[in-house]
Design a protein around this motif. Structure first.
Motif, PDB file in Angstrom:
ATOM      1  N   UNK A 242       0.825  -1.210   0.000  1.00  0.00           N
ATOM      2  CA  UNK A 242       0.000   0.000   0.000  1.00  0.00           C
ATOM      3  C   UNK A 242       0.860   1.262   0.000  1.00  0.00           C
ATOM      4  N   UNK A 243       1.882   1.294   0.826  1.00  0.00           N
ATOM      5  CA  UNK A 243       2.743   2.471   0.890  1.00  0.00           C
ATOM      6  C   UNK A 243       3.485   2.671  -0.434  1.00  0.00           C
ATOM      7  N   UNK A 244       3.946   1.580  -1.033  1.00  0.00           N
ATOM      8  CA  UNK A 244       4.641   1.676  -2.316  1.00  0.00           C
ATOM      9  C   UNK A 244       3.690   2.180  -3.392  1.00  0.00           C
ATOM     10  N   UNK A 245       2.456   1.678  -3.371  1.00  0.00           N
ATOM     11  CA  UNK A 245       1.449   2.066  -4.367  1.00  0.00           C
ATOM     12  C   UNK A 245       1.094   3.550  -4.221  1.00  0.00           C
ATOM     13  N   UNK A 246       0.908   4.002  -2.986  1.00  0.00           N
ATOM     14  CA  UNK A 246       0.595   5.421  -2.759  1.00  0.00           C
ATOM     15  C   UNK A 246       1.695   6.313  -3.317  1.00  0.00           C
ATOM     16  N   UNK A 247       2.931   5.889  -3.141  1.00  0.00           N
ATOM     17  CA  UNK A 247       4.052   6.673  -3.651  1.00  0.00           C
ATOM     18  C   UNK A 247       4.033   6.729  -5.173  1.00  0.00           C
ATOM     19  N   UNK A 248       3.699   5.606  -5.814  1.00  0.00           N
ATOM     20  CA  UNK A 248       3.609   5.578  -7.266  1.00  0.00           C
ATOM     21  C   UNK A 248       2.544   6.549  -7.780  1.00  0.00           C
ATOM     22  N   UNK A 249       1.398   6.543  -7.127  1.00  0.00           N
ATOM     23  CA  UNK A 249       0.311   7.411  -7.576  1.00  0.00           C
ATOM     24  C   UNK A 249       0.664   8.882  -7.355  1.00  0.00           C
ATOM     25  N   UNK A 250       1.335   9.168  -6.265  1.00  0.00           N
ATOM     26  CA  UNK A 250       1.753  10.559  -6.009  1.00  0.00           C
ATOM     27  C   UNK A 250       2.739  11.020  -7.085  1.00  0.00           C
ATOM     28  N   UNK A 251       3.688  10.160  -7.438  1.00  0.00           N
ATOM     29  CA  UNK A 251       4.638  10.498  -8.497  1.00  0.00           C
ATOM     30  C   UNK A 251       3.910  10.700  -9.832  1.00  0.00           C
ATOM     31  N   UNK A 252       2.932   9.858 -10.096  1.00  0.00           N
ATOM     32  CA  UNK A 252       2.150   9.992 -11.324  1.00  0.00           C
ATOM     33  C   UNK A 252       1.440  11.339 -11.367  1.00  0.00           C
ATOM     34  N   UNK A 253       0.857  11.726 -10.241  1.00  0.00           N
ATOM     35  CA  UNK A 253       0.164  13.023 -10.144  1.00  0.00           C
ATOM     36  C   UNK A 253       1.109  14.174 -10.463  1.00  0.00           C
ATOM     37  N   UNK A 254       2.322  14.115  -9.935  1.00  0.00           N
ATOM     38  CA  UNK A 254       3.287  15.191 -10.161  1.00  0.00           C
ATOM     39  C   UNK A 254       3.695  15.281 -11.622  1.00  0.00           C
TER      40      UNK A 254
ATOM     41  N   UNK B 215       3.553  17.896 -16.801  1.00  0.00           N
ATOM     42  CA  UNK B 215       3.575  17.515 -18.220  1.00  0.00           C
ATOM     43  C   UNK B 215       4.947  17.023 -18.676  1.00  0.00           C
ATOM     44  N   UNK B 216       5.678  16.395 -17.758  1.00  0.00           N
ATOM     45  CA  UNK B 216       6.984  15.851 -18.123  1.00  0.00           C
ATOM     46  C   UNK B 216       6.862  14.768 -19.184  1.00  0.00           C
ATOM     47  N   UNK B 217       5.785  13.974 -19.126  1.00  0.00           N
ATOM     48  CA  UNK B 217       5.595  12.889 -20.092  1.00  0.00           C
ATOM     49  C   UNK B 217       5.364  13.451 -21.493  1.00  0.00           C
ATOM     50  N   UNK B 218       4.618  14.550 -21.594  1.00  0.00           N
ATOM     51  CA  UNK B 218       4.365  15.162 -22.897  1.00  0.00           C
ATOM     52  C   UNK B 218       5.649  15.753 -23.471  1.00  0.00           C
ATOM     53  N   UNK B 219       6.434  16.401 -22.624  1.00  0.00           N
ATOM     54  CA  UNK B 219       7.706  16.955 -23.077  1.00  0.00           C
ATOM     55  C   UNK B 219       8.646  15.841 -23.540  1.00  0.00           C
ATOM     56  N   UNK B 220       8.649  14.722 -22.822  1.00  0.00           N
ATOM     57  CA  UNK B 220       9.511  13.605 -23.196  1.00  0.00           C
ATOM     58  C   UNK B 220       9.079  13.005 -24.534  1.00  0.00           C
ATOM     59  N   UNK B 221       7.776  12.873 -24.744  1.00  0.00           N
ATOM     60  CA  UNK B 221       7.285  12.313 -26.005  1.00  0.00           C
ATOM     61  C   UNK B 221       7.689  13.200 -27.181  1.00  0.00           C
ATOM     62  N   UNK B 222       7.519  14.481 -27.026  1.00  0.00           N
ATOM     63  CA  UNK B 222       7.906  15.419 -28.070  1.00  0.00           C
ATOM     64  C   UNK B 222       9.412  15.347 -28.326  1.00  0.00           C
ATOM     65  N   UNK B 223      10.187  15.213 -27.253  1.00  0.00           N
ATOM     66  CA  UNK B 223      11.642  15.103 -27.386  1.00  0.00           C
ATOM     67  C   UNK B 223      12.008  13.825 -28.147  1.00  0.00           C
ATOM     68  N   UNK B 224      11.313  12.722 -27.842  1.00  0.00           N
ATOM     69  CA  UNK B 224      11.596  11.470 -28.518  1.00  0.00           C
ATOM     70  C   UNK B 224      11.334  11.536 -30.015  1.00  0.00           C
ATOM     71  N   UNK B 225      10.309  12.266 -30.422  1.00  0.00           N
ATOM     72  CA  UNK B 225      10.019  12.390 -31.848  1.00  0.00           C
ATOM     73  C   UNK B 225      11.176  13.024 -32.603  1.00  0.00           C
ATOM     74  N   UNK B 226      11.931  13.879 -31.920  1.00  0.00           N
ATOM     75  CA  UNK B 226      13.062  14.552 -32.574  1.00  0.00           C
ATOM     76  C   UNK B 226      14.362  13.764 -32.463  1.00  0.00           C
TER      77      UNK B 226
END
Length: 532
Positions: free
Chosen positions: A152-164, A169-180
């Motif tokens: 449970x504690x590990x899962x809560x940490x994962x969800x908090x990281x996902x929220x951040x 929008x780090x994932x969107x920036x990374x996807x755009x970076x990968x395209x280049x």
């Protein structure tokens, strides 16, 4: 290891050819010579709203050797969720309720319940299989399961990281970076099925590989599933639409960035009873327009499209998505299409009914939709692979589509189809294909490979019976029709292979349950098509 290091380069390369990347990584750490010879086979990278996935994604994008090998980005759109939170989308910071019921295992009751269900589902999915190596590996993880309080504690940490990540929008920036950064990139896959089932992920992403051994957690299956009436896309709120957040983000970026070389878009649910809300194809929307832009690019050659169609059979909708022109017009934009697949949730939705008036029929002819008004196969001159899964058909209309399909066709896959009342069946379809299309008169290199999939009994997510070799023998070698004459949509015992799309090791000849040993596990839940 000194002996291995002294082997000729050709021998070391042969050894590496049989090793997974995880073992090659360990081998490269042994000595400098091996590290120069043994190279990782990296052709795909993973991305999601998770910092571990983003970190590895960017590291590969910055590596001058490995970035040039990447041909595919797999975007994991299965976000981890809270049971009780302030936002259904996960974009707002969750505020845990202090009154949530806690179990004696150091976690909320709902979390404990889901984790116990995960263990039960392992036995259900194993079914009557003997203990194979992959079953033993999962059993070892069950025996080593961490205390649920730690999970449970590990899962809560994962969800908090996902929220951040979602907020920044780090994932969107990374996807755009990968395209280049990936010059060989041609394919993008978007999937809500990455996590598969407990201890059996569909993809072992960096995030999943980093899980502690024996971690039990609520398996996310991404997009909304199950039955119920789907509202029109244009009437939905942003909160609701963002349940397909990854799909929306990826297609928006692909449409806006004209410099990429992506020619294949795979939206892959891997048999889960979910997909894109089909009503986004009823009238133009931002998501629809983005797809039109992507498909109209020169050289676009593959689209895999899963649609959630719950409630579309009702009188208020009457399959308006397929009767309207927008879906067909979008598909017509892909003039150079080589590979097309459509999957719907027809027959997987709770309470689904097509009002059959014929004993044993699939549904009323009032639900009939002409296939060529939806799928412009006559415009696809380069089409090589065509797959249609869980759609309403009649045999005569299906024959019309197969007649109009390009002679370049190599594979036709017709899976889990519903034949409407007095509209034919698989048995007579095969007979008519043999007698009318005369594919057997073509040169062997130009004969289409026909594949048919049907549900197991009882239906189960990801499992099916696929007939390919026997159909080939029937069409081209004088073999017998694999479907029963008196039960024309059922496969004859001993023909076809039973497979599980979430477990490549689960493959065995199809035999009726009466001829198999009695299972030593409890029976599956009543409706295993429904997501938790």
């Amino acid at each position: 290891m000194a002996y291995v290091a002294n082997l000729p380069v050709e021998v070391i390369l042969l050894i590496c050819a049989d090793l997974p990347n995880s073992d090659i990584k360990s081998l490269r750490l042994t000595c400098t010579r091996i590290s120069h010879i043994a190279q990782l086979r990296l052709t795909r990278v993973f991305l999601s709203a998770d910092p571990t996935n983003i970190r590895v994604f960017r590291a590969i994008a910055d590596h001058e050797r490995y970035r040039k090998q990447i041909k595919e980005i797999v975007y994991d759109d299965a976000r981890l969720t809270y049971w009780r939170m302030s936002s259904r989308t996960g974009f707002e910071k969750p505020r845990w309720e202090e009154t949530v019921a806690m179990s004696t295992e150091g976690c909320p009751d709902w979390f404990a319940k889901v984790c116990h269900q995960n263990i039960a589902h392992l036995a259900i999915r194993k079914g009557q299989d003997i203990d194979l190596p992959h079953h033993i590996m999962r059993a070892n993880q069950v025996n080593a399961q961490l205390p649920l309080g730690i999970c449970w504690q590990y899962y809560k940490n994962l969800v908090q990281q996902q929220h951040e990540v979602l907020i920044s929008k780090q994932h969107e920036e990374a996807f755009l970076y990968g395209l280049t950064r990936f010059p060989s990139l041609t394919r993008v896959t978007i999937t809500p099925a990455t996590h598969g089932w407990l201890f059996a992920p569909l993809y072992e992403t960096p995030m999943i590989r980093a899980f502690p051994y024996g971690l039990n957690y609520p398996i996310p299956h991404g997009w909304p599933g199950g039955g119920g009436m789907l509202s029109l896309w244009e009437d939905e709120s942003e909160h609701y639409k963002n349940r397909w957040h990854g799909f929306r983000m990826v297609t928006r970026v692909l449409a806006q960035e004209a410099s990429h070389r992506v020619t294949e878009l795979l939206i892959d649910v891997n048999g889960l009873p979910t997909g894109l809300n089909c009503s986004m194809f009823y009238t133009p929307s931002e998501e629809y327009n983005n797809l039109v832009t992507i498909l109209s690019r020169p050289g676009f050659r593959r689209l895999d499209l899963p649609l959630s169609v719950g409630g579309q059979e009702g009188p208020d909708y009457d399959w308006i998505v397929f009767r309207a022109r927008y879906l067909s017009e979008m598909l017509s934009e892909a003039e150079e299409l080589e590979h097309f697949s459509l999957f719907t949730t027809l027959g997987m939705d709770s309470g689904h009914s097509l009002d059959s008036v014929v004993p044993g029929g699939g549904g009323s002819m009032a639900h009939f939709i002409p296939l060529q008004k939806v799928f412009p196969v006559s415009d696809w001159d380069n089409l090589r692979h065509f797959q249609l899964s869980r759609f309403m058909v009649t045999q005569s209309d299906l024959m019309g589509l197969l007649t109009a399909i390009s002679p370049t066709i190599q594979t036709v896959s017709l899976n889990f189809l519903t034949f409407l009342d007095n509209g034919g069946n698989y048995h007579s379809l095969l007979n008519e294909i043999q007698d009318t299309l005369k594919w057997h008169e073509r040169e062997p290199a130009f004969r289409p490979n026909l594949i048919i999939g049907v549900d197991v009994d009882p239906p189960y997510i990801g499992k099916g019976i696929w007939v390919e070799k026997e159909i080939h023998k029937f069409l081209y070698e004088g073999g017998r029709n694999p479907f029963l004459a008196d039960c024309p949509n059922r496969i004859e015992a001993g023909m076809g292979m039973q497979r599980d799309t979430f477990d490549i090791a689960h493959e065995r000849p199809y035999l009726p349950s009466a001829s198999l040993p009695s299972p030593s596990i409890h029976v599956p839940p009543k409706d295993m098509y429904m997501l938790e």
